[in-house]
Design an enzyme around this catalytic site. Structure first.
Site, PDB file in Angstrom:
ATOM      1  N   ARG A 171      -0.930 -31.886   1.714  1.00 56.12           N
ATOM      2  CA  ARG A 171      -1.132 -33.054   0.862  1.00 56.12           C
ATOM      3  C   ARG A 171      -0.788 -34.364   1.564  1.00 56.12           C
ATOM      4  NH1 ARG A 171       2.252 -32.546  -4.339  1.00 56.12           N
ATOM      5  NH2 ARG A 171       3.265 -34.529  -4.000  1.00 56.12           N
ATOM      6  N   ARG A 175      -3.355 -40.127   9.778  1.00 59.22           N
ATOM      7  CA  ARG A 175      -4.345 -41.199   9.991  1.00 59.22           C
ATOM      8  C   ARG A 175      -4.285 -41.749  11.405  1.00 59.22           C
ATOM      9  NH1 ARG A 175      -2.188 -43.948   5.209  1.00 59.22           N
ATOM     10  NH2 ARG A 175      -3.113 -42.894   3.422  1.00 59.22           N
ATOM     11  N   ARG A 248      13.179 -25.167  -7.006  1.00 59.01           N
ATOM     12  CA  ARG A 248      14.150 -26.019  -6.334  1.00 59.01           C
ATOM     13  C   ARG A 248      14.648 -27.038  -7.340  1.00 59.01           C
ATOM     14  NH1 ARG A 248      16.680 -24.331  -2.207  1.00 59.01           N
ATOM     15  NH2 ARG A 248      16.928 -26.385  -1.221  1.00 59.01           N
ATOM     16  N   ARG A 279      16.596 -37.733   0.989  1.00 59.41           N
ATOM     17  CA  ARG A 279      16.145 -39.123   1.027  1.00 59.41           C
ATOM     18  C   ARG A 279      17.062 -40.013   0.205  1.00 59.41           C
ATOM     19  NH1 ARG A 279      10.331 -37.849  -1.989  1.00 59.41           N
ATOM     20  NH2 ARG A 279      11.228 -36.944  -3.856  1.00 59.41           N
ATOM     21  N   GLU A 299      19.296 -37.944  -2.647  1.00 60.21           N
ATOM     22  CA  GLU A 299      18.765 -36.694  -3.227  1.00 60.21           C
ATOM     23  C   GLU A 299      19.188 -35.498  -2.387  1.00 60.21           C
ATOM     24  OE1 GLU A 299      14.552 -36.727  -3.983  1.00 60.21           O
ATOM     25  OE2 GLU A 299      14.663 -38.661  -5.022  1.00 60.21           O
ATOM     26  N   TYR A 347       2.967 -27.447  -8.968  1.00 52.54           N
ATOM     27  CA  TYR A 347       3.444 -28.786  -8.657  1.00 52.54           C
ATOM     28  C   TYR A 347       2.348 -29.815  -8.953  1.00 52.54           C
ATOM     29  CZ  TYR A 347       5.724 -32.740  -6.908  1.00 52.54           C
ATOM     30  OH  TYR A 347       6.292 -33.989  -6.873  1.00 52.54           O
ATOM     31  N   ASP A 349       1.068 -33.538  -9.928  1.00 55.31           N
ATOM     32  CA  ASP A 349       1.447 -34.940 -10.029  1.00 55.31           C
ATOM     33  C   ASP A 349       1.062 -35.440 -11.413  1.00 55.31           C
ATOM     34  OD1 ASP A 349       2.753 -35.568  -7.671  1.00 55.31           O
ATOM     35  OD2 ASP A 349       0.900 -35.881  -6.557  1.00 55.31           O
TER      36      ASP A 349
HETATM   37  P1  FAD Z   1       8.363 -32.433 -17.641  1.00 55.58           P
HETATM   38  O1  FAD Z   1       8.455 -33.885 -17.328  1.00 55.58           O
HETATM   39  O2  FAD Z   1       9.253 -31.501 -16.905  1.00 55.58           O
HETATM   40  O3  FAD Z   1       8.604 -32.270 -19.213  1.00 55.58           O
HETATM   41  C1  FAD Z   1       8.928 -31.046 -19.820  1.00 55.58           C
HETATM   42  C2  FAD Z   1       9.904 -31.352 -20.939  1.00 55.58           C
HETATM   43  O4  FAD Z   1      10.115 -30.178 -21.715  1.00 55.58           O
HETATM   44  C3  FAD Z   1      11.281 -31.782 -20.423  1.00 55.58           C
HETATM   45  O5  FAD Z   1      11.655 -32.991 -21.048  1.00 55.58           O
HETATM   46  C4  FAD Z   1      12.185 -30.632 -20.818  1.00 55.58           C
HETATM   47  O6  FAD Z   1      13.503 -31.050 -21.139  1.00 55.58           O
HETATM   48  C5  FAD Z   1      11.478 -30.099 -22.062  1.00 55.58           C
HETATM   49  N1  FAD Z   1      11.764 -28.677 -22.351  1.00 55.58           N
HETATM   50  C6  FAD Z   1      11.688 -27.636 -21.489  1.00 55.58           C
HETATM   51  N2  FAD Z   1      12.009 -26.486 -22.131  1.00 55.58           N
HETATM   52  C7  FAD Z   1      12.277 -26.814 -23.415  1.00 55.58           C
HETATM   53  C8  FAD Z   1      12.690 -26.059 -24.555  1.00 55.58           C
HETATM   54  N3  FAD Z   1      12.867 -24.731 -24.498  1.00 55.58           N
HETATM   55  N4  FAD Z   1      12.880 -26.724 -25.725  1.00 55.58           N
HETATM   56  C9  FAD Z   1      12.706 -28.069 -25.815  1.00 55.58           C
HETATM   57  N5  FAD Z   1      12.339 -28.822 -24.747  1.00 55.58           N
HETATM   58  C10 FAD Z   1      12.118 -28.207 -23.572  1.00 55.58           C
HETATM   59  N6  FAD Z   1       4.302 -37.211  -9.793  1.00 55.58           N
HETATM   60  C11 FAD Z   1       3.567 -38.269  -9.365  1.00 55.58           C
HETATM   61  O7  FAD Z   1       2.421 -38.446  -9.813  1.00 55.58           O
HETATM   62  N7  FAD Z   1       4.088 -39.179  -8.480  1.00 55.58           N
HETATM   63  C12 FAD Z   1       5.345 -39.062  -7.963  1.00 55.58           C
HETATM   64  O8  FAD Z   1       5.773 -39.906  -7.180  1.00 55.58           O
HETATM   65  C13 FAD Z   1       6.140 -37.942  -8.396  1.00 55.58           C
HETATM   66  N8  FAD Z   1       7.388 -37.782  -7.920  1.00 55.58           N
HETATM   67  C14 FAD Z   1       8.139 -36.714  -8.352  1.00 55.58           C
HETATM   68  C15 FAD Z   1       9.437 -36.584  -7.845  1.00 55.58           C
HETATM   69  C16 FAD Z   1      10.232 -35.510  -8.256  1.00 55.58           C
HETATM   70  C17 FAD Z   1      11.645 -35.376  -7.729  1.00 55.58           C
HETATM   71  C18 FAD Z   1       9.702 -34.560  -9.176  1.00 55.58           C
HETATM   72  C19 FAD Z   1      10.522 -33.380  -9.617  1.00 55.58           C
HETATM   73  C20 FAD Z   1       8.416 -34.692  -9.681  1.00 55.58           C
HETATM   74  C21 FAD Z   1       7.612 -35.760  -9.266  1.00 55.58           C
HETATM   75  N9  FAD Z   1       6.319 -35.956  -9.770  1.00 55.58           N
HETATM   76  C22 FAD Z   1       5.568 -37.023  -9.332  1.00 55.58           C
HETATM   77  C23 FAD Z   1       5.726 -35.004 -10.746  1.00 55.58           C
HETATM   78  C24 FAD Z   1       5.944 -35.443 -12.205  1.00 55.58           C
HETATM   79  O9  FAD Z   1       7.318 -35.479 -12.482  1.00 55.58           O
HETATM   80  C25 FAD Z   1       5.228 -34.454 -13.143  1.00 55.58           C
HETATM   81  O10 FAD Z   1       3.844 -34.454 -12.871  1.00 55.58           O
HETATM   82  C26 FAD Z   1       5.406 -34.723 -14.642  1.00 55.58           C
HETATM   83  O11 FAD Z   1       6.658 -35.236 -14.965  1.00 55.58           O
HETATM   84  C27 FAD Z   1       5.174 -33.423 -15.380  1.00 55.58           C
HETATM   85  O12 FAD Z   1       5.194 -33.619 -16.775  1.00 55.58           O
HETATM   86  P2  FAD Z   1       5.421 -32.376 -17.753  1.00 55.58           P
HETATM   87  O13 FAD Z   1       5.302 -32.910 -19.143  1.00 55.58           O
HETATM   88  O14 FAD Z   1       4.568 -31.231 -17.361  1.00 55.58           O
HETATM   89  O15 FAD Z   1       6.895 -31.867 -17.427  1.00 55.58           O
HETATM   90  N1  UDP Z   2       7.411 -33.756   4.378  1.00 58.48           N
HETATM   91  C1  UDP Z   2       8.029 -33.771   5.606  1.00 58.48           C
HETATM   92  N2  UDP Z   2       8.644 -34.911   6.030  1.00 58.48           N
HETATM   93  C2  UDP Z   2       8.676 -36.034   5.272  1.00 58.48           C
HETATM   94  C3  UDP Z   2       8.026 -36.025   4.017  1.00 58.48           C
HETATM   95  C4  UDP Z   2       7.413 -34.857   3.585  1.00 58.48           C
HETATM   96  O1  UDP Z   2       8.037 -32.775   6.298  1.00 58.48           O
HETATM   97  O2  UDP Z   2       9.271 -37.036   5.705  1.00 58.48           O
HETATM   98  C5  UDP Z   2       6.786 -32.490   3.946  1.00 58.48           C
HETATM   99  C6  UDP Z   2       7.760 -31.598   3.164  1.00 58.48           C
HETATM  100  O3  UDP Z   2       7.461 -30.256   3.480  1.00 58.48           O
HETATM  101  C7  UDP Z   2       7.395 -31.893   1.728  1.00 58.48           C
HETATM  102  C8  UDP Z   2       5.883 -32.060   1.830  1.00 58.48           C
HETATM  103  O4  UDP Z   2       5.693 -32.725   3.087  1.00 58.48           O
HETATM  104  O5  UDP Z   2       7.756 -30.843   0.875  1.00 58.48           O
HETATM  105  C9  UDP Z   2       5.256 -32.855   0.701  1.00 58.48           C
HETATM  106  O6  UDP Z   2       5.843 -34.130   0.682  1.00 58.48           O
HETATM  107  P1  UDP Z   2       5.791 -35.078  -0.564  1.00 58.48           P
HETATM  108  O7  UDP Z   2       6.341 -36.411  -0.176  1.00 58.48           O
HETATM  109  O8  UDP Z   2       4.417 -35.036  -1.122  1.00 58.48           O
HETATM  110  O9  UDP Z   2       6.826 -34.355  -1.537  1.00 58.48           O
HETATM  111  P2  UDP Z   2       7.546 -34.886  -2.867  1.00 58.48           P
HETATM  112  O10 UDP Z   2       7.604 -36.388  -2.820  1.00 58.48           O
HETATM  113  O11 UDP Z   2       6.717 -34.370  -3.964  1.00 58.48           O
HETATM  114  O12 UDP Z   2       8.890 -34.269  -2.800  1.00 58.48           O
END
Ligand code: FAD
Ligand code: UDP
Length: 370
Positions: A171, A175, A248, A279, A299, A347, A349
């Site tokens: 992903r 470039r 994780r 990070r 983190e 996973y 977005d």
């Molecule tokens: P969630 O946001 O996980 O919502 C699920 C909800 O259900 C939670 O509030 C939970 O508490 C609740 N729940 C679970 N089980 C129960 C239960 N039994 N009873 C009641 N409630 C419950 N996406 C991007 O597009 N750009 C980014 O830069 C990006 N960065 C990210 C960075 C991190 C560290 C992480 C972890 C994710 C990132 N994402 C990013 C992905 C993004 O967070 C998800 O796409 C989005 O939040 C998913 O929404 P969801 O509703 O499926 O899940």
């Molecule tokens: N990654 C890496 N070095 C970096 C950033 C990302 O090796 O500095 C790799 C790592 O394996 C990571 C994957 O690229 O899990 C995807 O990165 P991304 O930034 O999309 O992950 P997220 O922001 O969702 O944690």
């Protein structure tokens, strides 16, 4: 007793969109949320006038115009472009892998010179890459792999790179231009005022119960809902009958500092294995903040244990096999819709979550007409 058309488990982006769309067509929804707040992992909270991304940095990006227009109904987006840096043993490199990175790495300024180096290094991989290590070397060569990928990936996933699936790294763009934009999508930005406001707008006028775990009392909720929309972890729904799936988790160490600018960038990755965190996020830079103080989060990636928040599904072959068994059970339940990151063990977005929730809403309407 009130009867609901849908009991929606989870107030994250998926659950909130489902509820919003169903309310629009006259359906009655109840949202149950086990946390003490709405918005799932996109929750932002104001600290010192700064919107803090409590569950990790979230940058919205998509190539699909309709998806961009959909989310823009709920917020105005700023012009933030994600351009993270990588700190490897004290030296900074630009991400994603582009001419700025390669110039720093090898002192070569032209795409042809860089291409010659990478082509030579990728010869090491002769067949189709079988794992993340081989995929990374075949994309950018061993030097970049050793300094910018290996340590970060092993910290992030807690597994060696040759035991991880190749798709994780695919992903990231590579470039041969001087372009530090982490994403290649047409649309990108941060909602001005934070993400929580988006979810509040979606849930406006909808019954929400916070601090309520559906699984603690599912018979009670099933009785008052015609259908259940479940966005929690699929293995938990089925009482881990095929064993727990691996996730994780992330531990955030957040600090308020009495200085206006700590690192000069929203995201800096630490790509060696010595620094224990993956990070540091400096939240104010997502909205070009000018506050006198700043908030940073380190983190730390951890293996999920019961009681922790699951963040990233570990989609290796073993876990994908277990997931398939749970999915077969889920497909056999006629009145429960599984959707979102945890229920689909994928996973996604945010843009993909929007598209998925809207697809499921449409399927529901079609089903009603049949
Ligand atoms: P969630 O946001 O996980 O919502 C699920 C909800 O259900 C939670 O509030 C939970 O508490 C609740 N729940 C679970 N089980 C129960 C239960 N039994 N009873 C009641 N409630 C419950 N996406 C991007 O597009 N750009 C980014 O830069 C990006 N960065 C990210 C960075 C991190 C560290 C992480 C972890 C994710 C990132 N994402 C990013 C992905 C993004 O967070 C998800 O796409 C989005 O939040 C998913 O929404 P969801 O509703 O499926 O899940
Ligand atoms: N990654 C890496 N070095 C970096 C950033 C990302 O090796 O500095 C790799 C790592 O394996 C990571 C994957 O690229 O899990 C995807 O990165 P991304 O930034 O999309 O992950 P997220 O922001 O969702 O944690």
């Amino acid at each position: 007793m009130t009867m609901y058309d849908y009991i929606i488990v989870g107030s994250g982006l998926y659950g909130a969109i489902f509820a919003y769309e169903m309310k629009k067509i006259g359906k009655k929804c109840l949202v149950l949320e086990k946390r003490g707040h709405i918005a799932g992992n996109i929750y932002t909270e104001e600290v010192e006038g700064i919107n803090v991304h409590k569950y990790g940095a979230h940058i919205f990006h998509t190539s699909v115009k309709e998806t961009w227009e959909y989310i823009s109904q709920f917020a105005e987006f700023n012009s933030f472009i994600n351009s993270p840096l990588a700190n490897y043993q004290g030296t900074l490199y630009n991400l994603p892998f582009n001419m700025n990175t390669f110039y720093k790495m090898w002192g070569k300024a032209t795409p042809a010179e860089v291409d010659a180096i990478i082509s030579e290094q990728r010869k090491e991989i002769k067949d189709e890459p079988k794992n993340l290590e081989e995929q990374a070397i075949s994309l950018v060569g061993r030097d970049v792999y050793e300094r910018l990928i290996k340590g970060y990936t092993q910290k992030q996933w807690g597994r060696p790179c040759d035991e991880l699936p190749a798709f994780i790294i695919r992903r990231l763009p590579v470039r041969y231009t001087y372009d530090n934009n982490y994403f290649s999508d047409r649309y990108q930005g941060i909602p001005i005022g934070g993400y929580t406001k988006i979810i509040s707008k979606m849930l406006d006028g909808i019954d929400v119960k916070l601090g309520t775990d559906y699984l603690d009392n599912r018979e009670k909720w099933n009785q008052i809902g015609r259908k259940i929309v479940y966005t929690g972890a699929i293995d938990a729904y089925f009482d881990y009958c095929y064993g727990p799936l691996a996730y994780r988790s992330v531990r955030f160490e957040t600090e308020i500092l009495n200085i206006p600018n700590y690192q000069g960038n929203a995201v800096i990755n630490y790509t060696d294995e010595i620094v224990p965190y993956t990070r540091i996020i400096e939240h104010k830079h997502f909205e070009f903040g000018t506050q006198p103080s700043t908030v940073i989060s380190r983190e730390y990636s951890e293996e999920w244990q019961p009681g922790m928040e699951p963040y990233y599904p570990v989609n290796d072959a073993k876990n994908d096999e277990i997931y398939k068994k749970y999915k077969a059970l889920a497909d056999a339940l006629p009145d429960t819709i599984f959707g979102g990151r945890l229920a689909d063990y994928k996973y996604y977005d945010m843009d993909k979550i929007i598209e998925l929730a809207l697809k499921h809403v449409n399927e529901e309407q079609v089903r009603k007409l049949e």
